[in-house]
Design a protein around this motif. Structure first.
Motif, PDB file in Angstrom:
ATOM      1  N   GLU A 146       1.123  -1.239   0.001  1.00 59.88           N
ATOM      2  CA  GLU A 146      -0.487   0.252   0.302  1.00 59.88           C
ATOM      3  C   GLU A 146       0.849   1.271   0.143  1.00 59.88           C
ATOM      4  N   LEU A 147       0.826   2.143  -0.626  1.00 58.35           N
ATOM      5  CA  LEU A 147       1.538   3.425  -1.090  1.00 58.35           C
ATOM      6  C   LEU A 147       0.784   4.318  -0.531  1.00 58.35           C
ATOM      7  N   VAL A 148       1.318   5.180   0.641  1.00 60.21           N
ATOM      8  CA  VAL A 148       1.412   6.145   1.584  1.00 60.21           C
ATOM      9  C   VAL A 148       1.838   7.995   0.837  1.00 60.21           C
ATOM     10  N   VAL A 149       1.016   8.558   0.962  1.00 61.86           N
ATOM     11  CA  VAL A 149       1.247   9.622   0.416  1.00 61.86           C
ATOM     12  C   VAL A 149       1.631  10.810   1.230  1.00 61.86           C
TER      13      VAL A 149
ATOM     14  N   LYS B 256      -0.694  26.145  -0.404  1.00 62.60           N
ATOM     15  CA  LYS B 256       0.734  26.187  -1.494  1.00 62.60           C
ATOM     16  C   LYS B 256       1.297  24.737  -1.050  1.00 62.60           C
ATOM     17  N   LEU B 257       1.277  24.374  -2.213  1.00 63.76           N
ATOM     18  CA  LEU B 257       2.111  23.187  -1.518  1.00 63.76           C
ATOM     19  C   LEU B 257       3.771  22.951  -1.330  1.00 63.76           C
ATOM     20  N   ARG B 258       4.064  22.169  -0.087  1.00 60.40           N
ATOM     21  CA  ARG B 258       5.177  22.530   0.144  1.00 60.40           C
ATOM     22  C   ARG B 258       6.341  21.407  -0.330  1.00 60.40           C
ATOM     23  N   SER B 259       6.107  20.141   0.649  1.00 57.76           N
ATOM     24  CA  SER B 259       6.464  18.949  -0.060  1.00 57.76           C
ATOM     25  C   SER B 259       6.080  17.019  -0.263  1.00 57.76           C
ATOM     26  N   VAL B 260       6.526  16.825  -1.112  1.00 54.19           N
ATOM     27  CA  VAL B 260       5.066  15.258  -0.966  1.00 54.19           C
ATOM     28  C   VAL B 260       6.310  13.986  -0.590  1.00 54.19           C
ATOM     29  N   GLN B 261       5.948  13.622   0.181  1.00 56.28           N
ATOM     30  CA  GLN B 261       7.241  12.416   0.322  1.00 56.28           C
ATOM     31  C   GLN B 261       6.194  10.853   0.360  1.00 56.28           C
ATOM     32  N   LEU B 262       6.786   9.811  -0.053  1.00 55.67           N
ATOM     33  CA  LEU B 262       6.420   8.790  -0.344  1.00 55.67           C
ATOM     34  C   LEU B 262       6.710   7.202   1.247  1.00 55.67           C
ATOM     35  N   HIS B 263       5.580   6.662   1.537  1.00 59.12           N
ATOM     36  CA  HIS B 263       6.662   5.580   1.878  1.00 59.12           C
ATOM     37  C   HIS B 263       5.225   4.299   1.574  1.00 59.12           C
ATOM     38  N   THR B 264       5.928   2.799   1.785  1.00 56.20           N
ATOM     39  CA  THR B 264       4.969   1.919   1.338  1.00 56.20           C
ATOM     40  C   THR B 264       4.888   1.184   2.929  1.00 56.20           C
ATOM     41  N   GLN B 265       4.073   0.617   3.226  1.00 53.66           N
ATOM     42  CA  GLN B 265       3.685  -0.557   3.961  1.00 53.66           C
ATOM     43  C   GLN B 265       2.498  -1.611   3.188  1.00 53.66           C
TER      44      GLN B 265
ATOM     45  N   GLU C  66       0.798  28.021   9.325  1.00 56.49           N
ATOM     46  CA  GLU C  66       0.523  26.899   9.858  1.00 56.49           C
ATOM     47  C   GLU C  66       1.374  25.680   8.734  1.00 56.49           C
ATOM     48  N   ILE C  67       1.448  24.995   8.848  1.00 55.69           N
ATOM     49  CA  ILE C  67       2.163  23.515   7.830  1.00 55.69           C
ATOM     50  C   ILE C  67       0.949  22.253   8.836  1.00 55.69           C
ATOM     51  N   VAL C  68      -0.119  22.231   7.230  1.00 54.61           N
ATOM     52  CA  VAL C  68      -0.564  20.968   7.688  1.00 54.61           C
ATOM     53  C   VAL C  68      -0.766  19.166   6.967  1.00 54.61           C
ATOM     54  N   ARG C  69      -0.679  18.501   7.081  1.00 57.18           N
ATOM     55  CA  ARG C  69       0.061  17.714   7.052  1.00 57.18           C
ATOM     56  C   ARG C  69      -1.824  17.038   6.394  1.00 57.18           C
ATOM     57  N   HIS C  70      -1.317  16.717   5.343  1.00 56.90           N
ATOM     58  CA  HIS C  70      -2.557  15.674   4.449  1.00 56.90           C
ATOM     59  C   HIS C  70      -2.434  14.212   4.116  1.00 56.90           C
ATOM     60  N   ARG C  71      -2.565  13.182   4.423  1.00 53.48           N
ATOM     61  CA  ARG C  71      -2.563  12.057   3.614  1.00 53.48           C
ATOM     62  C   ARG C  71      -2.947  10.969   3.270  1.00 53.48           C
ATOM     63  N   VAL C  72      -2.613  10.257   1.612  1.00 49.81           N
ATOM     64  CA  VAL C  72      -3.436  10.235   0.757  1.00 49.81           C
ATOM     65  C   VAL C  72      -2.742   8.331   1.162  1.00 49.81           C
TER      66      VAL C  72
ATOM     67  N   SER D 124       4.024  14.255  -9.496  1.00 53.58           N
ATOM     68  CA  SER D 124       3.690  15.052 -10.498  1.00 53.58           C
ATOM     69  C   SER D 124       2.775  16.239 -10.416  1.00 53.58           C
ATOM     70  N   ASP D 125       3.147  17.230 -10.683  1.00 51.59           N
ATOM     71  CA  ASP D 125       1.480  18.088 -11.323  1.00 51.59           C
ATOM     72  C   ASP D 125       1.125  18.050 -12.299  1.00 51.59           C
ATOM     73  N   GLY D 126       1.543  16.896 -13.126  1.00 47.46           N
ATOM     74  CA  GLY D 126       1.511  17.253 -14.575  1.00 47.46           C
ATOM     75  C   GLY D 126       2.439  17.309 -15.811  1.00 47.46           C
ATOM     76  N   VAL D 127       3.408  18.647 -15.200  1.00 45.81           N
ATOM     77  CA  VAL D 127       4.685  19.324 -15.535  1.00 45.81           C
ATOM     78  C   VAL D 127       5.432  19.110 -15.059  1.00 45.81           C
ATOM     79  N   HIS D 128       5.703  19.416 -13.749  1.00 50.34           N
ATOM     80  CA  HIS D 128       7.098  19.175 -12.942  1.00 50.34           C
ATOM     81  C   HIS D 128       7.576  18.174 -11.830  1.00 50.34           C
ATOM     82  N   THR D 129       7.675  16.788 -12.345  1.00 50.69           N
ATOM     83  CA  THR D 129       8.467  16.223 -11.490  1.00 50.69           C
ATOM     84  C   THR D 129       8.525  16.357  -9.731  1.00 50.69           C
ATOM     85  N   LEU D 130       7.466  15.771  -8.725  1.00 48.35           N
ATOM     86  CA  LEU D 130       8.118  16.542  -7.628  1.00 48.35           C
ATOM     87  C   LEU D 130       8.420  14.988  -6.816  1.00 48.35           C
ATOM     88  N   LEU D 131       8.333  13.734  -7.054  1.00 43.78           N
ATOM     89  CA  LEU D 131       8.877  12.690  -6.763  1.00 43.78           C
ATOM     90  C   LEU D 131       9.196  11.802  -6.970  1.00 43.78           C
TER      91      LEU D 131
END
Length: 347
Positions: free
Chosen positions: A40-43, A79-88, A221-227, A299-306
């Protein structure tokens, strides 16, 4: 994006077909049940939320503070600051099996029911610490809405211009007090460095509150959202979340937010057909997985974020083990519970 082509020979599909049928148990019949893992991918998305509010005296900022760089209307911006990915690893319900204890003894599964091995040591459960969901920055002591930090004389003036004049007077008085503290020109100086530090911090806080009555306030403030995403097929582009500059993360079907995509590109695992029609058919009672190394790109469709790689078992190939192999008294097998990959085999 490259299309994913996954070629597996019909011979292998025929061998593993019985294992891919719907899982079922017979009531009253003892069975050993295990599952192979799925990834399972956790973003984790980190978003910066900025709230701007105008001050009560922003019209008088040029007159009393000689500045026109002020907030004139309330606004919220994301605005988006960063994207991180891990698996479980989770149990794959499509690859769950039941076997007779007479055929397979010493079966070891973890707390999720995922196969760890046969005659192997049971792994210790991994304790996962929950991440902080929200981290606030630039916080001030809360002040009741509408209550101005002015003394009695100016609060009772009844005129906005007069109250603005009083706020400006207090700002300049605080600045003068700071200068006197730092230059040591006060008659009664603080007893030690800690007391001096606390006094300066108090002056800074009061000055900031008063200054924001003219310039306005900006809070971040920094808000984290998990997908979480369970990939079952390789897709060219899949929207994993949408971000609106005014409303933050919105539903994936809300076109008011900018889309962010995930692309999965598993490797092609070559399988050589070696089919002998006279050979005795294999009777599998146990399976491991050869996971597919998968390139994951967000990506955002143009730039690769991760962009990173992960071994994903549901894109891999099932490896069957014949019942005759397990008859040895010294037989033991260890699997990676995260990927289903064979780690050790003793026969």
């Amino acid at each position: 994006m490259k299309k994913f082509t996954f070629s597996v020979c019909l011979v292998v599909l025929g061998i593993t077909a019985s294992a891919q049928q719907s899982f079922s148990l017979t009531q009253g019949v003892t069975s050993l049940v295990y599952a192979l893992p799925a990834t399972e991918l956790v973003v984790d998305v980190e978003i910066e939320k900025t709230v701007e509010k105008p001050g009560a005296f922003y019209q008088y900022s040029q007159r009393y503070l000689a500045t026109s760089n002020v907030v004139t209307e309330e606004s919220v911006n994301y605005k988006l600051r960063s994207v991180q990915l891990h698996t479980q690893a989770v149990a794959d319900t499509a690859r769950r099996f039941a076997v007779s204890p007479m055929l397979l003894k010493g079966l070891v599964v973890n707390e999720k029911g995922i196969l760890v091995g046969v005659n192997a040591e049971k792994p210790r459960p991994v304790v996962v610490r929950q991440r902080e969901t929200v981290r606030r920055q630039e916080q001030l002591s809360p002040r009741p809405e509408g209550l101005l930090p002015l003394n009695q004389e100016y609060m009772m003036a009844g005129s906005t211009a007069k109250m603005a004049e009083g706020a400006a007077y207090q700002i300049y008085a605080l600045r003068e007090s700071r200068i006197n503290l730092l230059s040591g020109e006060l008659d009664r100086m603080p007893a030690d460095g800690d007391a001096l530090k606390q006094m300066l911090q108090g002056i800074d806080r009061q000055e900031r509150e008063l200054t924001e009555l003219f310039t306005g306030s900006v809070r971040t403030e920094i808000v984290r959202h998990r997908v979480t995403l369970m990939p079952d097929t390789a897709e060219l582009e899949k929207v994993i979340f949408r971000l609106s500059t005014k409303r933050g993360v919105v539903d994936n079907d809300d076109l008011g937010g900018d889309p962010y995509f995930i692309v999965l590109e598993p490797e092609t695992i070559p399988v050589s057909p070696q089919f002998d029609p006279k050979a005795k058919p294999v009777v599998p009672v146990l399976y491991s997985v050869l996971p597919a190394t998968t390139t994951i790109e967000i990506s955002d469709g143009v730039h690769t974020l991760l962009k990173q790689k992960a071994d994903i078992p549901q894109f891999g190939v099932l490896i069957p083990y014949d019942a005759s192999l397990l008859k040895s008294k010294t037989f033991s097998l260890e699997l990676d519970p995260a990927t289903g990959r064979l780690l050790k085999l003793q026969h």
